[in-house]
Design an enzyme around this catalytic site. Structure first.
Site, mmCIF file in Angstrom:
data_model
loop_
_atom_site.group_PDB
_atom_site.id
_atom_site.type_symbol
_atom_site.label_atom_id
_atom_site.label_comp_id
_atom_site.label_asym_id
_atom_site.label_seq_id
_atom_site.Cartn_x
_atom_site.Cartn_y
_atom_site.Cartn_z
ATOM 1 C CB SER A 1 -0.444 6.998 -0.674
ATOM 2 O OG SER A 1 0.105 5.847 -1.255
ATOM 3 C CG ASP B 1 -5.815 3.140 -5.058
ATOM 4 O OD1 ASP B 1 -4.837 2.889 -5.777
ATOM 5 O OD2 ASP B 1 -5.736 3.834 -4.021
ATOM 6 C CG HIS C 1 -2.988 5.890 -5.241
ATOM 7 N ND1 HIS C 1 -3.284 5.096 -4.154
ATOM 8 C CD2 HIS C 1 -1.823 6.524 -4.939
ATOM 9 C CE1 HIS C 1 -2.345 5.239 -3.241
ATOM 10 N NE2 HIS C 1 -1.447 6.116 -3.682
#
Length: 324
Positions: A180, A264, A296
């Site tokens: 991320s 995601d 995600h």
């Protein structure tokens, strides 16, 4: 911490309804999480659970060391250094694993499958808390906001300087990785400091803050703008485009592995695919793993396994030298 509790992270504190007993969960380098109770009268500690380690001997796992280094502006940055198994000698390759968030904190806890890199491949691991991490005060957490974002990347460059001073670490064999926001940091390092790493693994990372803010789910957009800057502002937009990894992909000259979930909602698939396409124009090895039913970060066991095995293969090929 009371005597008898392992070194680690204490969470989930709860008092007994009738007795002077405090229950806590402790996660450490040697346990993914066990429950203890502490008697508030005499300090007696009772362990209630014994986590399964899958055949790993807890005593074989070494506790991480808190290390610090000086960054470009004189600020002290810290991180957790996990040492490989003692049987590995000589200078060890290093994996620098940058947390996401960005307003979270790497803490001395159980690292799960990453133990394989320590115990089987002899790789040291460092989990840095660059500026912008939580737990170090309000000033520190705001040091990377908006156009100060690259200062946190410079904290990683300073970490590379520190690694070069450590006799047990090999500064010529560094892999940088993160998920991320950690993936954003990974891609930024891969463009700004390519000569200082030998490879990179980007997991659901941001390759352009402007396109990320345009395409992330609308419920997150204003919150992320407060952290990264508002891409609708022409000055901010110009900075985002100028510094974006995807717009500097010509500098990615070391092997790159990009991992992405197709569904995601936070960091959309387009962020991964645009950096993969741009980096492949360099004739640099670029691996791409897309989880078709993932979001995600991978959650389904078969996909988590595939990601781990592929990452091990990437590490074996580009970070760990072949056995003589």
């Amino acid at each position: 911490m009371s005597d008898g509790l392992p070194n680690g992270v204490v969470t989930d504190l709860e008092w007994h309804r009738r007795l002077p007993e405090l229950a806590v969960t402790v996660r450490s380098a040697r346990t993914p999480g066990d429950v203890y109770s502490i008697n508030a009268i005499d300090g007696t500690i009772t362990r209630w659970t014994d986590s399964e380690l899958g055949g790993i001997a807890a005593e074989s796992l070494r506790e991480p060391e808190l290390v610090t280094w000086q960054s470009f502006d004189g600020r002290r940055i810290s991180g957790w250094h996990y040492r490989p198994a003692a049987r590995f000698t000589g200078k060890r390759p290093v994996i620098v694993n940058i947390h996401g968030g960005p307003e979270v904190q790497s803490r001395p806890s159980f690292i799960g499958r990453n133990i394989y890199f320590l115990n089987e491949l002899g790789i040291a691991m460092i989990y840095p808390n660059v500026r912008g991490s939580s737990g170090f005060g309000k000033t520190f957490v705001r040091l990377d906001n908006a156009m100060k974002r690259e200062d946190s990347v410079r904290d990683i460059a300073a970490l590379f300087d520190w690694i070069a001073t450590q006799p047990q670490l090999d500064a010529s064999r560094i892999l940088v990785t993160g998920g991320s926001y950690g993936g954003y940091m990974t891609l930024m390092v891969a463009t700004l400091y390519a000569e200082r790493i030998c490879c990179a693994v980007d997991v659901v990372g941001i390759s352009n803050l402007a396109t990320f803010l345009q395409n992330t789910e609308s419920y997150r957009r204003d919150l992320r703008r407060a952290e990264y800057g508002d891409e609708r502002d022409p000055v901010i937009r110009a900075w985002m485009e100028r510094t974006a990894a995807v717009n500097n992909a010509g500098r990615i000259v070391k092997p790159l592995f990009v991992i992405q979930g197709a569904n995601d909602p936070r960091v959309p698939r387009s962020e991964a695919e645009q950096i993969v396409a741009a980096a492949r124009r360099n004739s640099t090895p670029v691996w791409y793993l897309l989880g078709m039913h993932e979001g995600h970060g991978f959650r389904k066991k078969e996909n988590v396994d595939a990601q781990f095995y592929a990452t091990v293969q990437f590490v074996r090929q580009f970070l760990v030298p072949p056995a003589p």
